[in-house]
Design an enzyme around this catalytic site. Sequence first.
Site, PDB file in Angstrom:
ATOM      1  N   ASP A   1       0.979  -1.235  -0.267  1.00  0.00           N
ATOM      2  CA  ASP A   1      -0.128   0.143   0.158  1.00  0.00           C
ATOM      3  C   ASP A   1       1.454   0.764   0.135  1.00  0.00           C
ATOM      4  OD1 ASP A   1       0.761  -0.237   2.911  1.00  0.00           O
ATOM      5  OD2 ASP A   1      -0.800  -0.524   3.000  1.00  0.00           O
TER       6      ASP A   1
ATOM      7  N   ASN B   1      -7.410  -3.153  14.349  1.00  0.00           N
ATOM      8  CA  ASN B   1      -9.106  -2.782  14.388  1.00  0.00           C
ATOM      9  C   ASN B   1      -8.853  -3.597  13.262  1.00  0.00           C
ATOM     10  OD1 ASN B   1      -8.170  -1.682  11.570  1.00  0.00           O
ATOM     11  ND2 ASN B   1      -9.276  -0.296  11.624  1.00  0.00           N
TER      12      ASN B   1
ATOM     13  N   HIS C   1      -7.376  -4.441   9.939  1.00  0.00           N
ATOM     14  CA  HIS C   1      -7.320  -3.789   8.964  1.00  0.00           C
ATOM     15  C   HIS C   1      -5.738  -4.939   8.902  1.00  0.00           C
ATOM     16  CE1 HIS C   1      -4.602  -0.284  10.190  1.00  0.00           C
ATOM     17  NE2 HIS C   1      -3.334  -1.086   9.540  1.00  0.00           N
TER      18      HIS C   1
ATOM     19  N   GLU D   1      -9.591  -0.987   5.730  1.00  0.00           N
ATOM     20  CA  GLU D   1     -10.191  -0.751   6.859  1.00  0.00           C
ATOM     21  C   GLU D   1     -11.585  -1.632   6.882  1.00  0.00           C
ATOM     22  OE1 GLU D   1      -8.526   0.730   8.887  1.00  0.00           O
ATOM     23  OE2 GLU D   1      -7.621   1.785   8.403  1.00  0.00           O
TER      24      GLU D   1
HETATM   25  C1  F6R Z   1       1.988  -1.318   5.863  1.00  0.00           C
HETATM   26  C2  F6R Z   1      -0.194  -2.284   6.575  1.00  0.00           C
HETATM   27  C3  F6R Z   1      -0.333  -2.559   7.931  1.00  0.00           C
HETATM   28  C4  F6R Z   1       0.153  -2.583   8.880  1.00  0.00           C
HETATM   29  C5  F6R Z   1      -0.496  -2.664  10.244  1.00  0.00           C
HETATM   30  C6  F6R Z   1      -0.034  -3.265  11.294  1.00  0.00           C
HETATM   31  O1  F6R Z   1       1.874  -1.405   5.118  1.00  0.00           O
HETATM   32  O2  F6R Z   1      -0.800  -2.097   5.387  1.00  0.00           O
HETATM   33  O3  F6R Z   1      -1.711  -3.219   7.633  1.00  0.00           O
HETATM   34  O4  F6R Z   1       1.165  -4.057   8.106  1.00  0.00           O
HETATM   35  O5  F6R Z   1      -1.071  -1.161  10.035  1.00  0.00           O
HETATM   36  O6  F6R Z   1       1.413  -1.925  11.272  1.00  0.00           O
HETATM   37  P1  F6R Z   1       2.298  -2.386  12.850  1.00  0.00           P
HETATM   38  O7  F6R Z   1       3.149  -3.604  12.079  1.00  0.00           O
HETATM   39  O8  F6R Z   1       3.136  -0.577  13.024  1.00  0.00           O
HETATM   40  O9  F6R Z   1       1.646  -2.891  14.043  1.00  0.00           O
END
Ligand code: F6R
Length: 270
Positions: free
Chosen positions: A70, A138, A140, A145
């Site tokens: 992303d 959450n 995602h 989301e």
């Molecule tokens: C990152 C992404 C997000 C993260 C998620 C967890 O490319 O797509 O889905 O994997 O927000 O983030 P961390 O690892 O920082 O807790």
Amino acid sequence: MEILIRDTPEEVALAAADIVSAYVRRALPGAGCVLGLATGSTPVATYQELIRRHREEGLSFAGLTAFCLDEYIGLPREHQESYFRFIRDNFTAHIDIDDAVFSPDGMDPQPWKAAQRYDEAIREAGGIDVQILGIGSNGHIGFNEPGSPLRGRTRVETLHPQTIRDNARFFENDVEDVPTHAITQGLGTILDADHLVLLATGENKAYAVHSLVEGPITTSIPASMLQLADKATVIVDESAASMLREREYYRHREELRPSWLGPDMRPIED
Ligand code: F6R
């Protein structure tokens, strides 16, 4: 779905690096291997371990291609918090993957078109072999989301206020500086990858991990669509595993895993 429970975040990284290494080693000259890379803090230790294996054990990524999961809309690639820059600084600049690292163009004035092009580029590359994923508190994945279409393709998403709060730590804790939109691989795009490897550490991920593994498949917990994947490995530390009802069984199942099955869940050939 395979669930690997490890004592520490460091061991989570080692298990994830074992899976990616198996794909990288198996890549045939010419046929290549396509990696899918998540950003965020969780996979950084895995990337560091892969860099170490490259430097000390000769693990070569030459000829491979990588696609980021992303990208924020409105951040140029060179911005310190762009996901392209993050992946480059934390991983790909330190290995021999050449310039074959792609990310959605978050600066395209027509981001929905950039999203479609990105989806096509992944398809044209032959699809992703192994996709590293994190999970938001959450539920995602990528920036899908709650409410995301379960079969969605790469698309524009509005960040959830919880995600904005979670990610403010990368923007000097100022929620106003966190972009509000992103281009993300859709859940359907992610599901097309051959092997999904989701990493989670820490207690604040425990509920999301329980929901993804043991709850219903629901758009309210986008990561729950991993239950539909042919090959998915969820690697968690003790804290992130703390709400799993069946954690003893998952340990037992791993102990009894046949010795002919490699870390990439493919039979080890002689
Ligand atoms: C990152 C992404 C997000 C993260 C998620 C967890 O490319 O797509 O889905 O994997 O927000 O983030 P961390 O690892 O920082 O807790």
